[in-house]
Scaffold this motif. Structure first.
Motif, PDB file in Angstrom:
ATOM      1  N   TRP A  63      47.023 -14.417 -40.060  1.00 27.79           N
ATOM      2  CA  TRP A  63      46.112 -13.525 -39.333  1.00 27.79           C
ATOM      3  C   TRP A  63      46.086 -13.832 -37.844  1.00 27.79           C
ATOM      4  O   TRP A  63      45.966 -12.933 -37.014  1.00 27.79           O
ATOM      5  N   ARG A  64      46.203 -15.123 -37.504  1.00 26.36           N
ATOM      6  CA  ARG A  64      46.144 -15.523 -36.099  1.00 26.36           C
ATOM      7  C   ARG A  64      47.405 -15.085 -35.355  1.00 26.36           C
ATOM      8  O   ARG A  64      47.340 -14.617 -34.209  1.00 26.36           O
ATOM      9  N   PHE A  65      48.556 -15.215 -36.008  1.00 26.34           N
ATOM     10  CA  PHE A  65      49.808 -14.764 -35.401  1.00 26.34           C
ATOM     11  C   PHE A  65      49.817 -13.240 -35.267  1.00 26.34           C
ATOM     12  O   PHE A  65      50.307 -12.685 -34.291  1.00 26.34           O
ATOM     13  N   GLU A  66      49.280 -12.573 -36.283  1.00 27.57           N
ATOM     14  CA  GLU A  66      49.213 -11.115 -36.256  1.00 27.57           C
ATOM     15  C   GLU A  66      48.344 -10.628 -35.095  1.00 27.57           C
ATOM     16  O   GLU A  66      48.689  -9.666 -34.394  1.00 27.57           O
ATOM     17  N   LYS A  67      47.241 -11.321 -34.875  1.00 28.59           N
ATOM     18  CA  LYS A  67      46.340 -10.966 -33.780  1.00 28.59           C
ATOM     19  C   LYS A  67      47.045 -11.087 -32.430  1.00 28.59           C
ATOM     20  O   LYS A  67      46.959 -10.190 -31.580  1.00 28.59           O
ATOM     21  N   GLU A  68      47.770 -12.187 -32.238  1.00 31.57           N
ATOM     22  CA  GLU A  68      48.479 -12.378 -30.969  1.00 31.57           C
ATOM     23  C   GLU A  68      49.625 -11.378 -30.811  1.00 31.57           C
ATOM     24  O   GLU A  68      49.916 -10.927 -29.706  1.00 31.57           O
TER      25      GLU A  68
ATOM     26  N   GLU B  23      52.770  -7.687 -18.234  1.00 32.04           N
ATOM     27  CA  GLU B  23      53.756  -8.683 -18.630  1.00 32.04           C
ATOM     28  C   GLU B  23      53.261  -9.344 -19.923  1.00 32.04           C
ATOM     29  O   GLU B  23      52.278 -10.085 -19.915  1.00 32.04           O
ATOM     30  N   PRO B  24      53.911  -9.090 -21.045  1.00 27.89           N
ATOM     31  CA  PRO B  24      53.385  -9.620 -22.307  1.00 27.89           C
ATOM     32  C   PRO B  24      53.703 -11.108 -22.464  1.00 27.89           C
ATOM     33  O   PRO B  24      54.737 -11.583 -21.997  1.00 27.89           O
ATOM     34  N   TYR B  25      52.823 -11.832 -23.091  1.00 29.49           N
ATOM     35  CA  TYR B  25      53.106 -13.223 -23.438  1.00 29.49           C
ATOM     36  C   TYR B  25      52.379 -13.548 -24.738  1.00 29.49           C
ATOM     37  O   TYR B  25      51.364 -12.932 -25.083  1.00 29.49           O
ATOM     38  N   PHE B  26      52.929 -14.501 -25.463  1.00 30.98           N
ATOM     39  CA  PHE B  26      52.362 -14.891 -26.755  1.00 30.98           C
ATOM     40  C   PHE B  26      51.467 -16.102 -26.523  1.00 30.98           C
ATOM     41  O   PHE B  26      51.936 -17.176 -26.162  1.00 30.98           O
ATOM     42  N   SER B  27      50.178 -15.911 -26.697  1.00 26.81           N
ATOM     43  CA  SER B  27      49.224 -16.976 -26.416  1.00 26.81           C
ATOM     44  C   SER B  27      49.396 -18.153 -27.375  1.00 26.81           C
ATOM     45  O   SER B  27      49.932 -18.015 -28.477  1.00 26.81           O
ATOM     46  N   LYS B  28      48.907 -19.288 -26.928  1.00 22.71           N
ATOM     47  CA  LYS B  28      48.976 -20.498 -27.741  1.00 22.71           C
ATOM     48  C   LYS B  28      48.181 -20.313 -29.028  1.00 22.71           C
ATOM     49  O   LYS B  28      47.043 -19.853 -29.018  1.00 22.71           O
ATOM     50  N   ILE B  29      48.779 -20.693 -30.140  1.00 27.65           N
ATOM     51  CA  ILE B  29      48.111 -20.634 -31.438  1.00 27.65           C
ATOM     52  C   ILE B  29      47.599 -22.035 -31.743  1.00 27.65           C
ATOM     53  O   ILE B  29      48.387 -22.968 -31.936  1.00 27.65           O
ATOM     54  N   ALA B  30      46.296 -22.193 -31.772  1.00 27.19           N
ATOM     55  CA  ALA B  30      45.716 -23.513 -32.020  1.00 27.19           C
ATOM     56  C   ALA B  30      44.508 -23.383 -32.939  1.00 27.19           C
ATOM     57  O   ALA B  30      43.817 -22.362 -32.945  1.00 27.19           O
ATOM     58  N   PHE B  31      44.276 -24.453 -33.719  1.00 28.07           N
ATOM     59  CA  PHE B  31      43.117 -24.509 -34.612  1.00 28.07           C
ATOM     60  C   PHE B  31      42.415 -25.843 -34.379  1.00 28.07           C
ATOM     61  O   PHE B  31      43.036 -26.917 -34.450  1.00 28.07           O
ATOM     62  N   GLU B  32      41.135 -25.782 -34.108  1.00 24.32           N
ATOM     63  CA  GLU B  32      40.371 -26.976 -33.785  1.00 24.32           C
ATOM     64  C   GLU B  32      39.455 -27.367 -34.936  1.00 24.32           C
ATOM     65  O   GLU B  32      39.089 -26.532 -35.771  1.00 24.32           O
TER      66      GLU B  32
ATOM     67  N   MET C  30      56.184 -23.428 -30.263  1.00 25.46           N
ATOM     68  CA  MET C  30      57.140 -22.322 -30.321  1.00 25.46           C
ATOM     69  C   MET C  30      58.590 -22.823 -30.357  1.00 25.46           C
ATOM     70  O   MET C  30      59.444 -22.224 -31.003  1.00 25.46           O
ATOM     71  N   ASP C  31      58.860 -23.935 -29.647  1.00 29.06           N
ATOM     72  CA  ASP C  31      60.237 -24.407 -29.584  1.00 29.06           C
ATOM     73  C   ASP C  31      60.716 -24.943 -30.927  1.00 29.06           C
ATOM     74  O   ASP C  31      61.871 -24.760 -31.307  1.00 29.06           O
TER      75      ASP C  31
ATOM     76  N   ASP D 256      47.376 -31.924 -31.679  1.00 34.84           N
ATOM     77  CA  ASP D 256      47.097 -31.856 -30.244  1.00 34.84           C
ATOM     78  C   ASP D 256      46.358 -33.110 -29.807  1.00 34.84           C
ATOM     79  O   ASP D 256      45.502 -33.639 -30.534  1.00 34.84           O
ATOM     80  N   GLY D 257      46.653 -33.595 -28.616  1.00 36.15           N
ATOM     81  CA  GLY D 257      45.865 -34.661 -28.007  1.00 36.15           C
ATOM     82  C   GLY D 257      46.361 -36.056 -28.332  1.00 36.15           C
ATOM     83  O   GLY D 257      46.967 -36.306 -29.373  1.00 36.15           O
TER      84      GLY D 257
END
Length: 798
Positions: free
Chosen positions: A429-434, A447-456, A684-685, A692-693
């Motif tokens: 769902w999160r990837f679909e939203k982005e 200019e489109p860009y794919f935002s960072k997908i993160a879960f905290e 993404m790579d 994270d962190g």
């Protein structure tokens, strides 16, 4: 001529309708009353003739519904309708006089009679696309228009489907002339108000409502309709092709190709023809088979794929691929003789018993996509003349193939995504939203860009079932294979030295013995590489030289037959090892995946697994993943208990299968407990999630190193066969897992030998502890007796 499918005494019998039907010629005759006074004497005289028939038979004006009257007044009715059914045109026009909403026809042209006669006595004439349950409502809409002045447009094309002399379905469109009809409300008919009308507009399928507003037999219909009928087989065949090609998964439908055959049979007017397809692969310049139920390719015959140059002669290749035009082979036998069987496309048709064919390119502006193949076992029935009919249908086939090609590309991409760079459903769902935001920006010129997908603030769970001693087992298999290969070489060289006493042979034998000693006593990382170089550079050229000697030929043959083509070495023991690893990974991963289905139903969470020398898995659970305000720590505890229980089941499944593996290997299971929530983001790579962190990175360090950790003050690894090791750092985690262990002991999944140990410090990580507990096993799925690891091994080996 009277045609009535359901014979009865009255045309209103066995029919529920708001209309009481009466055949009447009153409105029809009113036309003649005007013609009597015309200046044209001939027309006036004819009008008097028609009116005289009516005067002598007043029932024809009054109307009737009993079937016997059609027989009684058959000649009179023909006399009345003589102008409408002109004798001059009767063999050309397809025309009928009939009762609406009924299967009854009481007058028709000679051509219509001939069409029905050809169809046979068993053929039942009926309108194909007028649903029976809608006839009542359609009658009501006509009443609304004629009696209440509304303008409801419910005109739909109606058709007959009638087989011709060859059994090919032909399509006939029906156009109604209702000028000679009238509808009158009976005294008991409810009056339709504007409110009624508005209510009916939104309730077309509510038959009970329509019956309430228009009760059965509440209106009287007087008159008849004249139907002008046209053969629209070509148009309908094209429409059917469009309809057949629309929709997904058509190739899976068993009836798809048979329907397709029937459509082309109707279009070409030929009964015994078949349709095939082949795909053009531009990159390889090949034709490929289309996969699907009933799909065939007459150009490929039994082949899966073939080079275009091998399937076509130079002329036909240029015609289809360069000019993108169709061509025909109207007489395969004649062409086969002229070409002396050298034209590939003619030969392949000839070998299949095909006598005429059409090959049409399925091409767009970008080039050829495939070939449409139409074939017949009759010569000359398919030719360049009737091939012109394809001009009207090819655009639809091209569109369908383009769509199918795009769908296949999307499917291939989806499979790659699923198998290689899978996005777990819990976070999809999160990837679909982005992705939606990306598209929106594109459409808005940004200019489109794919935002960072993160879960905290999510909790991690990690587990592995690892193969114990895999490196040692692999080394042993390698040494065994190299020993076999070197001993085989020594035997051949020994025999060669008996034939020709050359000092070089002694050198080779000495070198082989030195390598054999190294294998048994001092096998190192580079030993395999050195031995392989010696065999490839020094020995193999000699063996190929010695192959000419009859005394050595069979031994050298046997040697090379034992060499694996992929590894270029003896690959027996290593293959057994690799096959065992692959089987373990496959079975353990399959079991874990199956169990995960149930776990997701308990509470959605992120899951991923990896096959290494064993199977590892990561799970993350928390509010941000589910995007719903529903997370509770209970779901984390539940997943931890589920994980521990599944690890027990995987251990059991492994040892049940172990006797069937080519190489006997053991496994050890471990769970890592991390009680602090962390954050993860999608890289993404690398196409995967990572923590994270800096603080969270500690978790990844522990994951990578903990299975190699030693118990403090010893040289004993924390992971051990027959046991599950639970690694943790907090006292509350210890208490929690001891509760789970006690519960699983009651279920006879874990033994009573629980131990708590301290682990030696890892780089940048200190204070780790582990609970170790034995797994209880059973010999068979339905075995009620439980065993420790040592008990199980004794039973298996006894």
């Amino acid at each position: 001529m009277l045609i009535e499918k359901n014979y009865s005494l009255d045309i209103n019998d066995n029919i529920e309708s708001p209309l009481i039907l009466k055949v009447s010629f009153d409105k029809y005759l009113s036309q003649y009353e005007e013609l009597v006074s015309t200046d044209n004497d001939f027309i006036a005289a004819n009008a008097r003739r028609v009116l005289e028939i009516a005067e002598k038979n007043p029932i024809l004006r009054e109307g009737f519904s009993d079937l016997s009257s059609f027989k009684t007044y058959e000649k009179e009715i023909e006399g009345l309708l003589q102008d409408a059914f002109s004798p001059i045109l009767t063999k050309n026009e397809i025309k009928t006089a009939s009762v609406p909403f009924h299967n009854l026809i009481f007058n028709s042209s000679e051509r219509f009679k001939s069409i029905l006669k050809t169809a046979g006595n068993n053929f039942d004439l009926e309108i194909k696309n007028m649903p029976t349950d809608q006839k009542y409502i359609i009658a009501c809409t006509i009443i609304l228009n004629l009696c209440y002045g509304y303008n409801l447009n419910f005109k739909r094309p109606f058709f007959y489907e009638i087989p011709d002399a060859n059994g090919i379905t032909r399509y006939y469109k029906i156009l109604y002339n209702a000028d000679f009809t009238e509808i009158v409300a009976k005294p008991n008919a409810p009056k339709i108000t504007l409110e009624d009308y508005n209510e009916l507009l939104d309730n077309f399928e509510n038959i009970e409502l329509w019956k309430e507003k228009f009760p059965p037999n509440s209106y009287e219909f007087k008159g008849f309709v004249i139907s002008n009928i046209f053969d629209v087989t070509d148009d309908q065949s094209i429409s059917n092709i469009k309809s057949t090609l629309i929709g997904e998964d058509k190739r899976k439908d068993e009836s798809f190709m048979e329907d397709f055959h029937e459509i082309f049979r109707s279009l070409l007017g030929l009964k015994d023809i078949k349709v095939g397809f082949s795909i053009y692969n531009k990159d390889e310049d090949t034709f490929e088979r289309v996969y699907g139920a009933g799909m065939n390719s007459f150009l490929l015959d039994t082949l899966e794929t073939a080079q275009c140059s091998d399937s076509l002669c130079s002329w036909s290749y240029n015609r289809l691929l360069k000019e993108k035009k169709y061509f025909t082979v109207s007489d395969v036998e004649a062409k086969y003789k002229i070409s002396e069987g050298q034209a590939p496309h003619v030969k392949v048709l000839h070998d299949q018993g095909i006598q005429s064919a059409i090959f049409a390119p399925i091409a767009n502006d970008e080039g050829l996509m495939g070939i449409l193949e139409i074939v017949s076992e009759e010569p000359k029935v398919l030719n360049s003349i009737n091939a012109n009919k394809l001009i009207d249908v090819m655009p639809f086939i091209v569109s369908a193939v383009e769509r199918s090609k795009n769908e296949e590309e999307n499917l291939i991409e989806a499979i790659i995504q699923k198998e290689c760079t899978s996005i777990h459903p819990s976070v999809h769902w999160r990837f679909e939203k982005e992705a939606k935001n990306f598209i929106k920006d594109q459409l808005n010129g940004k200019e489109p860009y794919f935002s960072k997908i993160a879960f905290e603030n999510i909790y991690p769970l990690y587990g592995q079932i690892d193969i114990k001693g895999s490196s040692e087992a692999r080394n042993l298999a390698t040494k065994q294979d190299l020993t076999l290969q070197l001993k085989s070489i020594k035997s051949i060289i020994n025999d060669a030295s008996k034939i020709d006493s050359l000092p070089i042979y002694d050198q080779y034998i000495y070198q082989a013995n030195q390598y054999l000693k190294r294998i048994s006593s001092n096998f190192q990382v580079d030993s395999e590489h050195q031995i392989s170089g010696f065999i490839k550079d020094d020995i193999e050229p000699v063996l190929k030289h010695l192959f000419v000697k009859e005394e050595l030929k069979s031994k050298i043959d046997a040697y090379f037959n034992n060499i694996d083509k992929n590894t270029d070495a003896v690959y027996q023991n290593r293959k057994d090892y690799d096959d065992t690893i692959a089987l373990i990974n496959k079975e353990m991963a399959a079991l874990l995946d199956a169990k995960q289905v149930d776990a997701q139903l308990m509470y959605p969470h992120y899951f991923e697994r990896f096959k290494t020398d064993g199977v590892e898995h990561n799970m993350y659970i928390g509010e941000s993943i589910t995007k719903e305000d529903s997370f509770n720590p209970m779901y984390l505890y539940n997943l931890r208990l589920w994980q521990l229980q599944v690890m027990c089941e995987m251990e059991n499944a492994f040892y049940l299968m172990q006797p069937s593996f080519p190489v006997k290997l053991d496994v050890a299971s471990m769970i890592l407990v991390f009680n602090q929530p962390l954050s993860i983001s999608f890289r993404m790579d690398e196409k995967q999630f990572d923590v994270d962190g800096t603080y969270n990175a500690r978790y990844e360090i522990v994951k990578k190193r903990v299975d190699k950790a030693y118990i403090k003050g010893t040289t004993e690894r924390v992971t051990q066969k027959g046991k599950i090791s639970i690694v943790y750092s907090q006292k509350e985690d210890e208490r929690e897992y001891l509760r789970y262990i006690k519960f699983l002991q009651s279920k006879k999944l874990l033994g009573n030998d629980v131990e708590i140990v301290d682990l030696q410090d890892l780089q940048a990580v200190t204070g780790l502890k582990a609970i170790r507990v034995s797994v209880l096993y059973h010999k068979e799925n339905n075995d009620k007796d439980f065993y420790t690891y040592d008990d199980l091994m004794k039973e298996i080996n006894s």
